[in-house]
Scaffold this motif. Structure first.
Motif, PDB file in Angstrom:
ATOM      1  N   LYS A  58       0.980  -1.263   0.001  1.00  0.00           N
ATOM      2  CA  LYS A  58       0.036   0.019  -0.009  1.00  0.00           C
ATOM      3  C   LYS A  58       1.047   1.232   0.185  1.00  0.00           C
ATOM      4  O   LYS A  58       1.868   1.256   0.824  1.00  0.00           O
ATOM      5  N   ILE A  59       0.703   2.183  -1.186  1.00  0.00           N
ATOM      6  CA  ILE A  59       1.570   3.349  -1.031  1.00  0.00           C
ATOM      7  C   ILE A  59       0.620   4.429  -1.053  1.00  0.00           C
ATOM      8  O   ILE A  59      -0.552   4.554  -1.830  1.00  0.00           O
ATOM      9  N   ALA A  60       0.908   5.363  -0.305  1.00  0.00           N
ATOM     10  CA  ALA A  60      -0.073   6.809  -0.211  1.00  0.00           C
ATOM     11  C   ALA A  60       0.742   7.869  -0.874  1.00  0.00           C
ATOM     12  O   ALA A  60       2.095   8.113  -0.879  1.00  0.00           O
ATOM     13  N   ALA A 108      -1.268   8.459   6.987  1.00  0.00           N
ATOM     14  CA  ALA A 108      -0.930   7.510   6.224  1.00  0.00           C
ATOM     15  C   ALA A 108       0.142   6.556   7.294  1.00  0.00           C
ATOM     16  O   ALA A 108       0.193   5.314   6.989  1.00  0.00           O
ATOM     17  N   GLN A 111      -1.850   4.269   8.989  1.00  0.00           N
ATOM     18  CA  GLN A 111      -2.274   3.167   8.332  1.00  0.00           C
ATOM     19  C   GLN A 111      -1.484   2.118   7.890  1.00  0.00           C
ATOM     20  O   GLN A 111      -1.644   1.132   7.339  1.00  0.00           O
ATOM     21  N   VAL A 113       1.127   2.192   5.801  1.00  0.00           N
ATOM     22  CA  VAL A 113       1.471   2.025   4.475  1.00  0.00           C
ATOM     23  C   VAL A 113       2.789   1.519   4.266  1.00  0.00           C
ATOM     24  O   VAL A 113       3.672   1.870   5.084  1.00  0.00           O
ATOM     25  N   GLN A 114       3.263   0.774   3.092  1.00  0.00           N
ATOM     26  CA  GLN A 114       4.473   0.587   2.947  1.00  0.00           C
ATOM     27  C   GLN A 114       5.304   1.618   1.925  1.00  0.00           C
ATOM     28  O   GLN A 114       6.596   1.140   1.759  1.00  0.00           O
ATOM     29  N   ILE A 116       5.309   6.171   0.989  1.00  0.00           N
ATOM     30  CA  ILE A 116       4.647   7.446   0.997  1.00  0.00           C
ATOM     31  C   ILE A 116       5.569   8.369  -0.186  1.00  0.00           C
ATOM     32  O   ILE A 116       6.574   8.390  -0.214  1.00  0.00           O
TER      33      ILE A 116
END
Length: 340
Positions: A58-60, A108, A111, A113-114, A116
């Motif tokens: 997951k990337i934000a 983020a 969350q 994420v992996q 940003i």
């Protein structure tokens, strides 16, 4: 001190070199042999345009975009294309105010994420949040703005254009066109990259440059402010806007004021290409926003799955390039589909 021609030539060569390397990387990525991740690095699924076989991450992306800025639609298009290819869940959020953008970065992180992707238009406001992400082990790539702050904040690298060099290129082009007095329209006050652009124009231009701050999220007000300035200063013979949507606003303001000033702009969209074709806009500066979004997602994916860092940690330049009416035939099909 003015940037020397040698320095600009060196930077141009670096852009071309990077483009060649990235083209090779893209070709290699699209020719996957169908295997799974191994010690030889990540491999893509074979055939059918399926996503990579690497674990889903997951990337934000968090930007400083204001409402209605079509530039960021193009950035997102590039990011989404790379995400589909790389088996990435892509999350996007934005706020024009630095404090709120920092809060989005914090969200983020929460969350888990992996990766940003973030803009640094207001580095003082978002810097601490970026450092927090890096400290949490989340790879960060900066794009578009504030590239000079990227390394100090711990980011893997920066993807975008050198704003000062881009501004200087505009100043030189305006000088070649014989312009004498330029109005540089800043649509987001406090955005360091926009200020760098106008400063670059002023540094390289042989005439005079005046900045005008407008409320970029209110297009009618923006148009009115530019029109009033053109009515008050009849000697302005060129207006430079710093984003594609504001070129159209300036064309309207020019008509309303009776000014004969040339309208030029940073960034492309379908409307700007149409205006280039009709010569309502003299030239535009293309920084390839699609490429910024695409490469940012790809860099994080490559780093997570293969330990790669694009450009060896140095800025990867996506522009600038001066675009005029003669370039329209080659660009129309891309701007029409929202990728340039």
């Amino acid at each position: 001190m003015r940037t020397t021609r040698t320095t600009r030539t060196t930077r141009t060569a670096a852009v071309l070199s990077t483009a060649v390397a990235l083209a090779a990387l893209t070709l290699a990525g699209c020719s996957g042999s169908g295997g799974k991740s191994s010690e030889d690095g990540p491999q893509r699924s074979g055939g059918g345009g399926r996503a990579a076989d690497t674990p889903r991450i997951k990337i934000a992306m968090i930007t400083h975009s204001g409402e209605g800025d079509t530039f960021w639609d193009i950035v997102q298009s590039g990011a989404k294309a790379a995400a589909a290819k790389d088996n990435v869940e892509f999350l996007y959020s934005a706020h024009k105010e630095g404090k709120e953008q920092a809060q989005l970065i914090e969200a983020a992180i929460d969350q888990k994420v992996q990766g940003i992707v973030v803009t640094l238009a207001k580095p003082e406001a978002v810097g601490a949040a970026v450092k927090k992400a890096v400290a949490a082990g989340i790879p960060v790539v900066t794009i578009n703005s504030g590239g000079q702050h990227s390394k100090a904040l711990g980011a893997l690298g920066h993807i975008g254009q050198d704003e000062a060099v881009a501004g200087q290129g505009v100043g030189e082009e305006l000088t070649k066109r014989g312009r004498k007095k330029v109005l540089c329209v800043i649509h987001e006050q406090g955005n360091v990259s926009l200020e760098e652009r106008c400063a670059g124009v002023k540094e390289a231009f042989k005439g005079s440059v005046e900045n005008l701050n407008v409320e970029g999220t209110n297009m009618p007000a923006t148009t009115s402010s530019i029109e009033a300035k053109l009515q008050a200063a009849k000697d302005i013979d060129a207006v430079v806007t710093l984003g594609a949507p504001f070129a159209d606003a300036t064309v309207k303001a020019k008509a309303g004021s009776g000014s004969k000033a040339e309208v030029d702009t940073f960034d492309l969209n379908a409307a700007v290409v149409k205006s280039l074709k009709s010569q309502a806009v003299g030239f535009a500066v293309d920084q390839q926003p699609y490429l910024q979004g695409y490469l940012a997602i790809d860099e994080i994916w490559l780093n997570r799955t293969n330990g790669n860092v694009l450009g060896g940690g140095k800025p990867v330049l996506t522009g600038p390039a001066i675009v005029t009416a003669k370039d329209v035939p080659a660009l129309e099909k891309y701007t029409a589909r929202g990728t340039r």
